[in-house]
Design a protein around this motif. Structure first.
Motif, PDB file in Angstrom:
ATOM      1  N   SER A 186      -2.656   0.486 -16.064  1.00 47.19           N
ATOM      2  CA  SER A 186      -3.533   0.055 -14.972  1.00 47.19           C
ATOM      3  C   SER A 186      -4.059   1.260 -14.206  1.00 47.19           C
ATOM      4  CB  SER A 186      -2.773  -0.871 -14.022  1.00 47.19           C
ATOM      5  OG  SER A 186      -1.719  -0.167 -13.372  1.00 47.19           O
ATOM      6  N   LYS A 187      -5.121   1.051 -13.446  1.00 47.00           N
ATOM      7  CA  LYS A 187      -5.764   2.150 -12.715  1.00 47.00           C
ATOM      8  C   LYS A 187      -4.824   2.817 -11.720  1.00 47.00           C
ATOM      9  CE  LYS A 187      -9.937   3.313 -10.105  1.00 47.00           C
ATOM     10  NZ  LYS A 187     -11.216   2.791  -9.542  1.00 47.00           N
ATOM     11  N   PRO A 188      -4.023   2.054 -10.914  1.00 49.60           N
ATOM     12  CA  PRO A 188      -3.114   2.723  -9.973  1.00 49.60           C
ATOM     13  C   PRO A 188      -2.100   3.622 -10.681  1.00 49.60           C
ATOM     14  CG  PRO A 188      -3.383   0.424  -9.379  1.00 49.60           C
ATOM     15  CD  PRO A 188      -4.029   0.585 -10.709  1.00 49.60           C
ATOM     16  N   THR A 206      -3.610   6.820 -11.994  1.00 47.33           N
ATOM     17  CA  THR A 206      -3.745   7.789 -10.906  1.00 47.33           C
ATOM     18  C   THR A 206      -2.447   8.559 -10.706  1.00 47.33           C
ATOM     19  OG1 THR A 206      -5.388   6.430  -9.768  1.00 47.33           O
ATOM     20  CG2 THR A 206      -4.231   8.077  -8.451  1.00 47.33           C
ATOM     21  N   THR A 217      -4.099   6.743  -1.807  1.00 47.05           N
ATOM     22  CA  THR A 217      -3.398   5.470  -1.658  1.00 47.05           C
ATOM     23  C   THR A 217      -3.643   4.601  -2.879  1.00 47.05           C
ATOM     24  OG1 THR A 217      -3.669   5.565   0.745  1.00 47.05           O
ATOM     25  CG2 THR A 217      -3.151   3.423  -0.211  1.00 47.05           C
ATOM     26  N   ILE A 218      -2.612   3.899  -3.317  1.00 49.08           N
ATOM     27  CA  ILE A 218      -2.778   2.888  -4.362  1.00 49.08           C
ATOM     28  C   ILE A 218      -2.259   1.562  -3.822  1.00 49.08           C
ATOM     29  CG2 ILE A 218      -2.538   4.589  -6.212  1.00 49.08           C
ATOM     30  CD1 ILE A 218       0.282   3.481  -6.731  1.00 49.08           C
ATOM     31  N   GLN A 219      -2.787   0.489  -4.359  1.00 46.43           N
ATOM     32  CA  GLN A 219      -2.361  -0.851  -3.943  1.00 46.43           C
ATOM     33  C   GLN A 219      -1.834  -1.628  -5.133  1.00 46.43           C
ATOM     34  OE1 GLN A 219      -5.496  -2.920  -1.890  1.00 46.43           O
ATOM     35  NE2 GLN A 219      -5.081  -1.888   0.059  1.00 46.43           N
ATOM     36  N   LEU A 220      -0.733  -2.343  -4.888  1.00 48.05           N
ATOM     37  CA  LEU A 220      -0.137  -3.214  -5.891  1.00 48.05           C
ATOM     38  C   LEU A 220       0.321  -4.486  -5.185  1.00 48.05           C
ATOM     39  CD1 LEU A 220       2.116  -0.544  -7.662  1.00 48.05           C
ATOM     40  CD2 LEU A 220       0.075  -1.597  -8.661  1.00 48.05           C
ATOM     41  N   GLN A 272       0.861  -1.186   0.000  1.00 46.77           N
ATOM     42  CA  GLN A 272       0.000   0.000   0.000  1.00 46.77           C
ATOM     43  C   GLN A 272       0.897   1.236   0.000  1.00 46.77           C
ATOM     44  OE1 GLN A 272      -3.941   0.147   2.074  1.00 46.77           O
ATOM     45  NE2 GLN A 272      -2.862   1.596   3.418  1.00 46.77           N
TER      46      GLN A 272
END
Length: 754
Positions: free
Chosen positions: A740-742, A745, A692-695, A681
């Motif tokens: 990708s979406k993250p 962003t 916040t982005i998650q991978l 995170q």
């Protein structure tokens, strides 16, 4: 003993005489009137150059000095006394009678208003906005139309606007009953514009001084007495300060004939390239063309050593009662890296006044605030537009300045002036250089605000616009010209309307204001194309991708491709015989035979409303008092153009830069159906918010490392191809990861490809 001649004393006296006679300085003068809020930069550029040659020079903005004397208690007292003495107020129009009747109120308030506009007493804004401080005449009638705007204006801006109306009322009075040629940013402009012969201006110069002449020449005389120059250089950028320049030259010839007078600047560079009237040199000794550095240096050397063979560059003078052009110097013009940093010494930087004439944030940049002027590149990197003077050196000789040197000059000017605002006065700033300048500004940690002129070309991606905004870019202006793809092709503009829409969206979404220069009456333009062009403009404003604009009617110039090849564009030149004075603007007949003048009022009125975000729903016909055809442009043309522009192609050689702060990284354990795995995170903090982005754990740690490597302060440049290779060695399908979406962003807030 008293008769004994001390050789050291004699040497000292001779040295003093040498300094007095030989080493008198150069005085640069910007005659009335150019700008109220900031100095016109030509003299500062030349003074900066002469500094590199250890040649003493001084500069004087006679325009701002004249205005400050005129708009003072003493000045207005004299003005009203002069007006009442030379005319009968009872015969004046009602508005002039009202202002004259309120003269005590104007005299009482003028010093405070000027001080407020100079930024010295901001607390006066409340009084100005109260409605019980300023005397009001005709200009204030428009407040009924603009009152809605004050809700979104700060009190300081509102007060500046009201104070501007107050000054414009006084200007109207001066024009009406004292001096018909007066104007805040121009004086006797009509005498300079398209003056093929010197007759009218010459006759005017034989007449008695006007009230404004007496004021400005009195100030000029004081400066001449103080400096006692050997050479006065008059900078004439516009027709609107040509008359005053000749009045200054006339004064020099009458009162200090040993002093030489030279003229240069934008007006002679475009208008006086074939001058042949010897009467001009009753006032002037020299006229120089194009870049002034080398011509001025050689002229100064010639004046210092007149016995030496004369070597001059692009210089007109009078010889044997005839005008001759001397261009016999073999030296090449100086490169931009050699001309030094503009020097604003001598100019009263704290005395300029900020005004707000139009309630539009982009328009206010031209008249509100003090801007240090610099140039990113000499000339225009495009250099193809058919209406432009592309045959002249100031356009055709393209030479960019190294980004590091340019930012060095910015830092020098900040230290010298205390101002951190910059206006880059390029014909069209090159995107690649803008990128490097922006990177250099951010790398050095400078806090500046800047704006410039551009072409709306596709190089201005969303990523580049984000970078420019981060570096302090607040606005751009550019030529949309005729919003018609056929005519843009004929202009050789190199853009389409759809492309302009896409580029302006990139600027707007990054928070950079956009001003569009608009044109009507271009050769072969039909009525239908004028109407369709207005519809394009309406949609651009309605979609919010352009915030400001200005319509101007096409003018044909002798040094443009159309002027040099008129038959190619369906144009017939009417004034084919060259004039003996100004030769630039050409009278012409368009093969269409359309009266384009009739569109002027409707185009400007509609644009005024669009700039204020209103009246988009009105039919175009409502702006004109004559019948126009319906537009052929689809009502959603611009909206569709914005939706159609979706580019996902990756450029492998693009540099990747992270403009934000490094994230806080934490690991979380997730589970599903008995399976557990780690996710990373990444929490980011930007100026407005936190997100916040998650991978996956591995991708998150990889991205954390990459962002640190891509920070702008890192010496090693990271290419997109390098990231792709590194990613694919550890994972797979970098392009899918990048889209990708993250990552989208992150790319919207500062992960840019340049």
């Amino acid at each position: 003993m008293g008769r004994y001649c001390n050789p050291f004393r004699i040497s000292f006296i001779l040295l003093l005489l040498y300094k007095l006679v030989v080493l008198k300085p150069i005085l640069f003068v910007t005659p009335p009137f150019t700008q109220l809020n900031t100095p016109y930069p030509a003299t500062a550029y030349l003074k900066g150059f002469l500094n590199t040659k250890q040649i003493e020079s001084h500069q004087y903005d006679l325009g701002i000095e004249t205005l400050l004397v005129l708009f003072s208690k003493t000045g207005l007292t004299q003005l009203f006394a002069h007006a009442g003495l030379h005319a009968n107020p009872t015969n004046w129009p009602e508005n002039d009678q009202r202002i004259f009747g309120l003269q005590a109120n104007y005299i009482q308030t003028i010093d405070s208003v000027i001080s407020f506009l100079q930024g010295k007493i901001p607390s006066l804004a409340k009084q100005i906005c109260s409605g019980y401080f300023l005397p009001e005449a005709r200009r204030f009638a428009q407040l009924e139309e603009t009152e809605w705007a004050f809700g979104s204006m700060g009190m300081q801006d509102k007060a500046k606007h009201l104070a501007t109306l107050y000054l414009e009322d006084l200007s109207d009075f001066i024009v009406s009953v004292v001096d018909e040629n007066f104007g805040f940013s121009r004086y006797a402009e009509r005498l300079g514009r398209s003056a093929a012969t010197f007759d009218e201006l010459y006759d005017k110069l034989q007449q008695d001084f006007t009230f404004v002449d007496q004021l400005s020449l009195g100030i000029f005389a004081s400066k001449m007495q103080e400096i006692q120059p050997k050479l006065v250089c008059l900078s004439v950028p516009f027709p609107g300060n040509l008359y005053s320049a000749f009045r200054c030259a006339q004064w020099v010839k009458q009162h200090d004939p040993s002093c030489k007078v030279a003229m240069g600047g934008g007006f002679p560079n475009t208008e006086l390239r074939s001058i042949s009237d010897p009467r001009v040199f009753e006032f002037l000794d020299f006229i120089t063309l194009d870049d002034g550095e080398l011509p001025l240096e050689l002229l100064w050397q010639h004046l210092q050593q007149p016995e030496m063979p004369r070597q001059l560059k692009r210089t007109f003078l009078l010889e044997n009662s005839a005008v001759v052009y001397v261009n016999n110097a073999i030296q090449s013009d100086y490169k931009q890296a050699q001309v030094g940093t503009p020097d604003y010494t001598d100019l009263p930087l704290t005395q300029y006044i900020s005004v707000i004439e139009v309630l539009n944030p982009m328009h206010s940049l031209w008249s509100d605030g003090r801007w240090n002027k610099l140039t990113m590149a000499h000339g225009c990197y495009w250099g193809k537009c058919t209406f432009c003077d592309i045959s002249l050196d100031y356009i055709s000789l393209y030479e960019p300045i190294a980004a590091a040197l340019l930012v060095d000059r910015m830092e020098e000017l900040i230290a010298a002036t205390g101002e951190t605002g910059f206006h880059f006065v390029d014909e069209a700033a090159p995107p690649a250089l803008m990128r490097e300048v922006a990177l250099e500004i951010i790398r050095r940690g400078l806090v500046v605000s800047w704006w410039t002129n551009i072409r709306f070309e596709k190089s201005f991606t969303a990523d580049l616009c984000l970078l420019l905004k981060k570096s302090g870019c607040i606005a751009v202006s550019g030529g949309l010209e005729v919003a018609s793809d056929r005519l843009l092709d004929l202009i050789d503009k190199g853009v389409s309307v759809a492309q302009v829409a896409q580029v302006t969206r990139h600027f707007t979404e990054s928070g950079i204001l956009v001003h569009a220069y608009l044109m009507y009456g271009y050769p072969t333009q039909t009525v239908q194309e004028t109407v369709d062009s207005l519809e394009m403009v309406r949609q651009l404003f309605e979609m919010g991708v352009v915030q400001s604009g200005f319509w101007h009617q096409f003018a044909l110039t002798a040094h443009s491709p159309i002027g040099m090849n008129p038959e190619k564009y369906g144009v017939t030149i009417l004034n084919t015989a060259p004039g003996t004075f100004a030769n630039n603007d050409l009278l012409f007949a368009d093969a269409t035979g359309i009266d384009h003048d009739q569109f002027s009022f409707g185009l400007k009125k509609s644009l005024y409303n669009y700039m204020h975000g209103i009246c988009f729903e009105l039919p175009l016909q409502d702006w004109f008092d004559f019948k126009i055809p319906k537009t052929t442009i689809a009502p959603n043309y611009i909206e569709q153009a914005l939706e159609d522009h979706i580019s996902t192609k990756l450029k492998s050689n693009a540099r990747v830069v992270w403009l934000g702060n490094l994230p806080e990284v934490s690991m979380q354990t997730k589970s599903k159906r008995g399976q557990q795995w780690k996710v990373a995170q990444l929490k980011f903090h930007d100026l407005k918010d936190s997100f916040t982005i998650q991978l996956s754990k591995e991708e998150g740690l990889w991205l954390q490392k990459v962002l640190a490597q891509c920070q702008i302060y890192q010496p090693q440049k990271v290419k997109l191809a390098d990231l792709q290779l590194d990613f694919d060695l550890q994972f797979e399908n970098f392009e899918l990861f990048w889209q990708s979406k993250p990552l989208k962003t992150l790319r919207s807030v500062g992960l840019v490809c340049l």
